[in-house]
Design an enzyme around this catalytic site. Structure first.
Site, PDB file in Angstrom:
ATOM      1  CD  GLU A   1      -1.610  -0.964  -3.642  1.00 25.44           C
ATOM      2  OE1 GLU A   1      -1.784  -1.048  -2.486  1.00 25.44           O
ATOM      3  OE2 GLU A   1      -2.350  -1.606  -4.434  1.00 25.44           O
TER       4      GLU A   1
ATOM      5  N   GLY B   1       0.931  -1.180   0.140  1.00 27.45           N
ATOM      6  CA  GLY B   1       0.096   0.138   0.107  1.00 27.45           C
ATOM      7  C   GLY B   1       0.935   1.247   0.183  1.00 27.45           C
TER       8      GLY B   1
HETATM    9  C1  LIG Z   1     -12.525  -9.882   2.338  1.00 25.86           C
HETATM   10  C2  LIG Z   1     -12.327  -9.132   3.635  1.00 25.86           C
HETATM   11  C3  LIG Z   1     -11.698  -7.708   3.092  1.00 25.86           C
HETATM   12  C4  LIG Z   1     -10.942  -6.747   4.222  1.00 25.86           C
HETATM   13  C5  LIG Z   1     -10.157  -5.914   3.535  1.00 25.86           C
HETATM   14  C6  LIG Z   1      -9.330  -5.229   4.794  1.00 25.86           C
HETATM   15  C7  LIG Z   1      -7.957  -4.429   4.046  1.00 25.86           C
HETATM   16  C8  LIG Z   1      -8.425  -3.808   2.846  1.00 25.86           C
HETATM   17  C9  LIG Z   1      -6.883  -3.222   2.572  1.00 25.86           C
HETATM   18  C10 LIG Z   1      -6.972  -3.050   1.007  1.00 25.86           C
HETATM   19  C11 LIG Z   1      -6.028  -2.334   0.383  1.00 25.86           C
HETATM   20  C12 LIG Z   1      -4.772  -3.234   0.108  1.00 25.86           C
HETATM   21  C13 LIG Z   1      -3.579  -2.554   0.240  1.00 25.86           C
HETATM   22  C14 LIG Z   1      -2.297  -3.183  -0.037  1.00 25.86           C
HETATM   23  O1  LIG Z   1      -2.339  -3.664  -1.332  1.00 25.86           O
HETATM   24  C15 LIG Z   1      -2.234  -4.538   0.860  1.00 25.86           C
HETATM   25  C16 LIG Z   1      -0.735  -4.222   1.652  1.00 25.86           C
HETATM   26  O2  LIG Z   1      -0.275  -3.281   1.553  1.00 25.86           O
HETATM   27  S1  LIG Z   1      -0.310  -5.593   2.523  1.00 25.86           S
HETATM   28  C17 LIG Z   1       0.912  -5.051   3.082  1.00 25.86           C
HETATM   29  C18 LIG Z   1       2.179  -5.408   2.216  1.00 25.86           C
HETATM   30  N1  LIG Z   1       3.614  -5.258   2.963  1.00 25.86           N
HETATM   31  C19 LIG Z   1       4.083  -6.081   3.521  1.00 25.86           C
HETATM   32  O3  LIG Z   1       3.945  -7.165   3.253  1.00 25.86           O
HETATM   33  C20 LIG Z   1       5.317  -5.587   4.243  1.00 25.86           C
HETATM   34  C21 LIG Z   1       5.531  -6.439   5.474  1.00 25.86           C
HETATM   35  N2  LIG Z   1       6.653  -6.097   6.327  1.00 25.86           N
HETATM   36  C22 LIG Z   1       7.949  -6.169   5.588  1.00 25.86           C
HETATM   37  O4  LIG Z   1       8.375  -7.017   4.807  1.00 25.86           O
HETATM   38  C23 LIG Z   1       8.852  -6.011   6.706  1.00 25.86           C
HETATM   39  O5  LIG Z   1       8.292  -5.774   7.986  1.00 25.86           O
HETATM   40  C24 LIG Z   1       9.789  -4.486   6.458  1.00 25.86           C
HETATM   41  C25 LIG Z   1       8.959  -3.541   6.281  1.00 25.86           C
HETATM   42  C26 LIG Z   1      10.693  -4.934   5.374  1.00 25.86           C
HETATM   43  C27 LIG Z   1      10.546  -4.355   7.582  1.00 25.86           C
HETATM   44  O6  LIG Z   1      11.432  -5.454   7.889  1.00 25.86           O
HETATM   45  P1  LIG Z   1      12.301  -5.268   9.302  1.00 25.86           P
HETATM   46  O7  LIG Z   1      13.096  -4.205   9.518  1.00 25.86           O
HETATM   47  O8  LIG Z   1      13.164  -6.641   9.512  1.00 25.86           O
HETATM   48  O9  LIG Z   1      11.133  -5.415  10.698  1.00 25.86           O
HETATM   49  P2  LIG Z   1       9.954  -6.662  11.089  1.00 25.86           P
HETATM   50  O10 LIG Z   1       9.671  -7.256   9.790  1.00 25.86           O
HETATM   51  O11 LIG Z   1      10.662  -7.016  12.332  1.00 25.86           O
HETATM   52  O12 LIG Z   1       8.991  -5.624  11.285  1.00 25.86           O
HETATM   53  C28 LIG Z   1       8.966  -4.504  12.350  1.00 25.86           C
HETATM   54  C29 LIG Z   1       7.704  -4.693  12.889  1.00 25.86           C
HETATM   55  O13 LIG Z   1       6.444  -4.018  12.208  1.00 25.86           O
HETATM   56  C30 LIG Z   1       5.368  -4.750  11.866  1.00 25.86           C
HETATM   57  N3  LIG Z   1       4.992  -4.778  10.637  1.00 25.86           N
HETATM   58  C31 LIG Z   1       5.936  -4.736   9.487  1.00 25.86           C
HETATM   59  N4  LIG Z   1       5.160  -4.467   8.431  1.00 25.86           N
HETATM   60  C32 LIG Z   1       3.850  -4.501   8.948  1.00 25.86           C
HETATM   61  C33 LIG Z   1       2.574  -4.250   8.140  1.00 25.86           C
HETATM   62  N5  LIG Z   1       2.478  -4.096   6.950  1.00 25.86           N
HETATM   63  N6  LIG Z   1       1.540  -4.106   8.914  1.00 25.86           N
HETATM   64  C34 LIG Z   1       1.516  -4.350  10.262  1.00 25.86           C
HETATM   65  N7  LIG Z   1       2.607  -4.694  10.921  1.00 25.86           N
HETATM   66  C35 LIG Z   1       3.884  -4.478  10.214  1.00 25.86           C
HETATM   67  C36 LIG Z   1       6.065  -6.392  12.045  1.00 25.86           C
HETATM   68  O14 LIG Z   1       5.201  -7.321  12.510  1.00 25.86           O
HETATM   69  C37 LIG Z   1       7.043  -6.081  13.232  1.00 25.86           C
HETATM   70  O15 LIG Z   1       6.500  -5.834  14.435  1.00 25.86           O
HETATM   71  P3  LIG Z   1       6.526  -6.916  15.562  1.00 25.86           P
HETATM   72  O16 LIG Z   1       6.025  -8.219  14.914  1.00 25.86           O
HETATM   73  O17 LIG Z   1       7.875  -7.040  16.223  1.00 25.86           O
HETATM   74  O18 LIG Z   1       5.602  -6.592  16.654  1.00 25.86           O
END
Ligand SMILES: CCCCCCCCCCCCC[C@H](O)CC(=O)SCCNC(=O)CCNC(=O)[C@H](O)C(C)(C)COP(=O)(O)OP(=O)(O)OC[C@H]1O[C@@H](n2cnc3c(N)ncnc32)[C@H](O)[C@@H]1OP(=O)(O)O
Length: 720
Positions: A102, A99
């Site tokens: 996006e 997102g």
């Molecule tokens: C039918 C039912 C419908 C309901 C719909 C509801 C939703 C509607 C939304 C629609 C729009 C869609 C939008 C979009 O297209 C969808 C998305 O964006 S999905 C998310 C995509 N992003 C990711 O997958 C990234 C994930 N994160 C990572 O890869 C890594 O965390 C990082 C950013 C590269 C950083 O890495 P590191 O430095 O190693 O750190 P950590 O991984 O340890 O993360 C630290 C800490 O942050 C938490 N965290 C990371 N990313 C997210 C996130 N996207 N959301 C929430 N939390 C996140 C992670 O869990 C760690 O926390 P901790 O676990 O330590 O407490």
């Protein structure tokens, strides 16, 4: 969550949602309010969207996925950004993912620092970019690039993103200052040409070829995984439909994926993997309150296959390694193999010649263990033999400095037994690498009753530094991975003597989703490994295992794997195991009549009438003993939580992540059903202890309603 301020004629919207600026409801609201305010304010002529802290944005807040959608939708916020007549510039550092990207694509311009990375990792969560990403990315870059990025989830470094046209500029120096300069340079220019929704899809004339090629790759790479296939269909619709219709199509496909069990499994996996890093010992010491020993120098004992792989892991991240072997010939061979592995990496463009030379210059091969006197950490990687390992640790105790962390790469032997050979059992810890050690991501770290918190912190930290996923477990025979896997091996061998063939078992498990079946895994890790372990245990118990052995330790025993070993069919390394390979060390597994005949002859000798074994039976008899053992492991506190077990299976045995791991899979099948089937097999195979149902599983199966995985552990002490 979004700080609004102005600098001259520029409005700055700074997202402030630590740690990774996930686009939670308050961020979306803040951006929505911020852009409305900037558009309304006549003194504002341009807008900058920037992230505070370490990153631009990691995308939608994954924790919100289970909840009803509240607040402005991301697409609505994006639309407002795009529709602004004042140029909007995304200023990117850290990661700009999902997102987050996006949002950036709704902005009219995107600038970034050189170290930034952009990407659409949604596919790794079992979904697709659901806020117009599948429709907008192919309008800024070629459709082939968009398909590749969206279906693999790979992060793209800023310079590459610039080349792809996703970024407009890479800046040096302070990002905000540069963004202000850039915003001033585009102030007053018409924004219409920068609105991606008005642009055609790039490379649409090659759509069919590009789509077909991408689809072939996706199906080859990850059979049974839905999300990449659906991602490609969504991008395809960008080229086939007008923008607004494409958005509707994206939304339909997004909702389909979001409600799938694969998506549930992958979201579970995302948090499980991170939870595994938050280790805690029964003493209360934890990742949060324990500092690792600083490691600047290392030693590896044993230059065989495992020692070589471990040395490579250390050398790759710049640790100097003293490599010890018992004689010069083995040492030279080990160093030569390490050099070959690096050369192969250079050939495959995974590292440069210079980097290879640097790594090789960091090895100090020796046959003198005394050289380990000053290392901070040493990893023993000799073959699985209690007496040999104890002897080595007795010597290390004398040689190594008091602060050194002493690690063993044993795959089965209790760390208590190895540590007891030293006067410093607190410094002894298990670091169980998986073969090939420089490729497999899992590091199963094992603490004994005496291991200090600092030693644990050190190996957990080491795992991170060498790029492994570490999971901490308590010592016992076989730990978590091999203890569970062992039963699969036993049950597979029993099915072979009852009527199955290796290729049947592998096909069923590969169709289930495993990247390779258990018989091929056995060939990969070496038929001799299991043989050595079984015979070592038998020796310790004063028993001789022969071709006539039908029972061992009161259990049904199948001698087929021993017969294979005795034929010198040790697996891939000898070019023959459960399969035939094109050469020793080969990769192409071919059915071998010699094995088929061996199995049939064995059944006849045992007086077993062979029968057809169904797909369901193979699946259950491979998976359920491991799951049952997983519950015992939880009961005993060997693993702290079911999530840790599943992490071990993704990274140690390539269990398909989109199926969530064996424990998650059990929860999806339903624990009462799994329990019932285990009881059924227990009745039919009373002489296999792995079918004795776990007490924890029984308790959970008899709960009045399904217990969520996160609450399983609360049942382990209950008296139900
Ligand atoms: C039918 C039912 C419908 C309901 C719909 C509801 C939703 C509607 C939304 C629609 C729009 C869609 C939008 C979009 O297209 C969808 C998305 O964006 S999905 C998310 C995509 N992003 C990711 O997958 C990234 C994930 N994160 C990572 O890869 C890594 O965390 C990082 C950013 C590269 C950083 O890495 P590191 O430095 O190693 O750190 P950590 O991984 O340890 O993360 C630290 C800490 O942050 C938490 N965290 C990371 N990313 C997210 C996130 N996207 N959301 C929430 N939390 C996140 C992670 O869990 C760690 O926390 P901790 O676990 O330590 O407490």
């Amino acid at each position: 969550m979004v700080d609004y301020r102005t600098q001259g004629q520029i409005a700055i919207l700074e997202v402030n949602n630590p740690p990774v600026n996930a686009l939670s409801i308050h961020v979306r609201k803040g951006l929505d309010d911020g852009i409305s305010r900037a558009v309304r304010d006549p003194s504002v002529k341009a807008v900058i969207v920037i992230g505070k802290g370490r990153t631009f944005s990691s995308g939608a807040d994954i924790k919100e996925f289970n909840k009803p959608q509240e607040g402005p939708r991301l697409t609505m916020v994006g639309k407002k950004l795009e529709e602004s007549d004042k140029p909007v510039v995304a200023a990117i550092h850290g990661t700009c993912l999902g997102g987050g990207l996006e949002i950036a694509l709704f902005c009219h311009y995107r600038i970034a620092v050189k170290s930034a990375r952009v990407g659409f990792p949604e596919v790794l969560l079992g979904i697709l970019p659901g806020a117009a990403g599948t429709q907008r990315l192919p309008r800024v870059t070629d459709v082939a690039v968009a398909m590749e990025m969206i279906s693999t989830g790979k992060h793209v470094p800023a310079p590459k993103a610039l080349e792809y046209g996703i970024l407009d500029k890479i800046v040096q120096g302070d990002l905000l200052e540069e963004a202000v300069k850039f915003a001033k340079s585009v102030m007053g220019k018409p924004v219409q040409p920068c609105r991606l929704s008005d642009q055609p899809v790039k490379g649409a004339d090659r759509l069919v070829q590009v789509f077909d090629a991408a689809m072939r790759q996706v199906k080859q790479r990850q059979r049974g995984f839905m999300a990449p296939v659906v991602c490609l269909k969504a991008v395809r619709s960008a080229a086939e439909l007008p923008y607004n219709e494409g958005l509707l199509r994206e939304n339909t496909l997004f909702t389909e994926l979001m409600s799938s069990s694969q998506c549930a499994a992958l979201r579970y996996a995302f948090f499980a993997e991170r939870a595994a890093q938050r280790w805690q010992l029964p003493s209360g010491a934890s990742a949060a309150n324990t500092k690792p020993v600083p490691v600047k120098s290392t030693g590896v004992i044993g230059a065989g296959t495992m020692g070589q792989g471990i040395a490579i892991c250390l050398l790759r991240v710049d640790y100097p390694v003293i490599l010890v072997e018992q004689n010069q010939k083995l040492l030279d061979k080990g160093v030569e193999m390490i050099q070959l592995a690096f050369k192969d990496a250079v050939r495959r463009k995974l590292m440069t010649e210079d980097a290879m030379r640097h790594c090789m210059s960091n090895i100090s091969p020796t046959v003198d263990m005394q050289q380990l006197a000053n290392v901070d950490l040493v990893i023993e990687a000799v073959y699985e033999n209690v007496a040999l390992k104890q002897d080595i640790f007795r010597k290390l105790d004398v040689i190594c400095k008091p602060s050194a962390v002493l690690c063993t790469n044993t795959s089965t032997i209790s760390i208590d037994i190895i540590a007891s050979a030293t006067k410093r059992p607190g410094s002894v810890v298990g670091t169980h690498f998986f073969a090939p050690a420089h490729i497999m991501r899992l590091l199963e770290n094992v603490y004994s009753k005496d291991t200090s918190a600092q030693a644990v912190a050190t190996v957990m930290d080491l795992g991170k530094k060498i790029g492994k996923v570490s999971v901490l477990v308590k010592t016992c025979h076989g730990f978590v991975a091999n203890r569970m896997f062992h039963h699969q091996g036993q049950e597979a061998a029993l099915m072979l003597e009852e009527g199955a063939l290796p290729e049947h078992i592998d096909k069923v498990m590969e169709d289930f989703g495993m990247s390779i079946g258990p018989m091929k895994v056995s060939d990969l890790s070496g038929v001799d490994i299991g043989w050595r372990i079984r015979h070592e245990v038998a020796k310790m118990e004063g028993v001789e295992l022969t071709s006539q052995t039908r029972f061992f330790r009161g259990e049904r025993y199948c001698t087929l794997p021993d017969k294979l070993y005795e034929l010198g069919r040790l697996g891939r390394k000898t070019g023959k195991g459960w399969y035939r390979y094109e050469k020793p060390g080969g990769r192409v597994a071919m059915v071998d009549d010699e094995v088929t005949n061996l199995i049939k002859k064995h059944s006849a000798e045992m007086g077993i009438e062979r029968r057809g074994i169904s797909t369901q039976e193979i699946q259950e008899r491979i998976l359920y003993p491991a799951i049952n053992e997983g519950f015992r492991i939880l009961e005993e506190g060997v693993a702290a939580k079911p999530e840790d077990i599943d992490v071990i299976w993704w990274y140690g045995f390539s269990f398909p992540r989109y199926m969530g791991g064996p424990m998650f899979h059990a929860s999806q099948v339903g624990l009462s059903k799994v329990y019932e089937r285990i009881c059924y097999y227990h009745q039919n195979f009373p002489y296999s202890s792995h079918w004795v149902p776990s007490d924890l599983l029984r308790k959970l199966a008899s709960a009045p309603s399904p217990v969520p995985i996160s609450q399983w552990m609360s049942y382990s002490q209950s008296k139900l």
